[in-house]
Scaffold this active site. Sequence first.
Site, PDB file in Angstrom:
ATOM      1  CB  SER A  52      -0.892  -0.021   1.237  1.00 15.85           C
ATOM      2  OG  SER A  52      -1.886   0.962   1.106  1.00 15.85           O
ATOM      3  CD  GLU A  53      -0.690   3.695  -3.511  1.00 13.73           C
ATOM      4  OE1 GLU A  53      -0.683   2.458  -3.339  1.00 13.73           O
ATOM      5  OE2 GLU A  53      -1.586   4.294  -4.145  1.00 13.73           O
ATOM      6  CG  ASN A  54      -0.905   4.117   3.084  1.00 13.00           C
ATOM      7  OD1 ASN A  54      -0.899   3.117   2.389  1.00 13.00           O
ATOM      8  ND2 ASN A  54      -1.469   4.154   4.272  1.00 13.00           N
TER       9      ASN A  54
END
Lengths: 233, 219
Positions: free
Chosen positions: B45-47
């Site tokens: 998840s790119e966060n």
Amino acid sequence: MINKVVSGADDAIKDIKDGDTLMLGGFGLCGIPENCITALVKKGVNKLTCIANNAGVDDFGIGLMLQTRQVKKMISSYVGENAEFERQLLSGELEVELIPQGTLATRCMAAGYGMPAIFTPAGVGTEVAEGKEIRNFNGKDYLMEYAFDADFALVKAWKGDTAGNLIFRSTSRNFNPVMAMAGKITIAEVEHLVEAGELDPDHIHTPGVYVHRIFQGENYEKRIEQRTTRKKD
Amino acid sequence: MLDKNGIAKRIAKEIKDGYYVNLGIGIPTLVANYIPEGINVVLQSENGLLGMGPFPFEGEEDPDLINAGKQTITTLAGSSIFDSAMSFGMIRAQKIDLTILGAMEVSENGDIANWKIPGKMVKGMGGAMDLVASAKNIIVAMQHINKAGESKLLPNCTLPLTGVKCIKKVVTELAVLDILPEGGFRLLERAPGVSVDFIKQSTLGKLYADDNVPEMILD
């Protein structure tokens, strides 16, 4: 040890003035500097340029500063979920510069590492590339993107010590460490402020050298944007 | 013709054991529900998370633990957390094996448009431009035709681009298609009950199709 502690949010932000450029940590409403935002609304500084991945929601986060028309320009990667933002944008009251999320993060990182620019393939061939220098490395095109230049970075950490060392919790880390490194003056609000020596040096995410002021935050709401759950079988 | 879950199910068959995978919002998120037994994958998840787990049980939501769609999630044994710069660092350095994302339009030379409709509210590209510019393996999950029956697989995109010459595979409600290095869509599989002729009619971009194109196997 140098002591970075200030009494609270009002004290920490007292020299932020009209027209300043601020970085605000957080992803959505996760890991945002809630106390600093409240203090900025109370202080009423205007014409701010805000560098933040998102613009909050109508009644929380940076959305609170939009309600009071304190923001002149947003530099963000994604600004949905905010009707007041949309209204101000369409009426021309608010400027917005949309940039790829990785470019946003890496321009912060570059500032914190003392590098003037980075090269990234994100946006090559799109409107993001307009007016930007393109360099080809090993057969692939990259855009040159400059390091950010921000007057203040406002970040939220889970734990911090009096020397300004920070530890973040879970995915509320997000943009906070890179923004902490990037501000000319970095202000950290923390859920737990402890004496220097209480945090294990091996566990520090942001060394205190990057943090100029730190304070014990209060009344964290930590609002959830999308509450998703499953049922126990 | 496939529904959204059907598209997700078909894409899940492309995931190989040991892959690190980034799933976009929408149909791509559904792919996680259909990863075959015995296939070990790590979702990014790119966060700032590798090893995204399922939604938490009611009452166990943690506001500090969300995915890139801002949904509450959980971690798994072996998960790791990092900052946004490192997250896109691993994407740029091609450590992520597969990216699955949605699109409004894809062109026959692999361009993608999925972030902006001129004249409508622009919400931003988020991480999509970074992902398409760097990922070595991208699968697009999209509708082949819009509600008016118009093709979204085009000679050239009409909407503002997210990335150029980056898409190699497209899965739609009608078909699985490759995009050839020299340009053009190549029909690989038909959705159950969909004819090659209908796919030809529904594809405005250049389409290469044999007379005998197999039907998808979903289970």
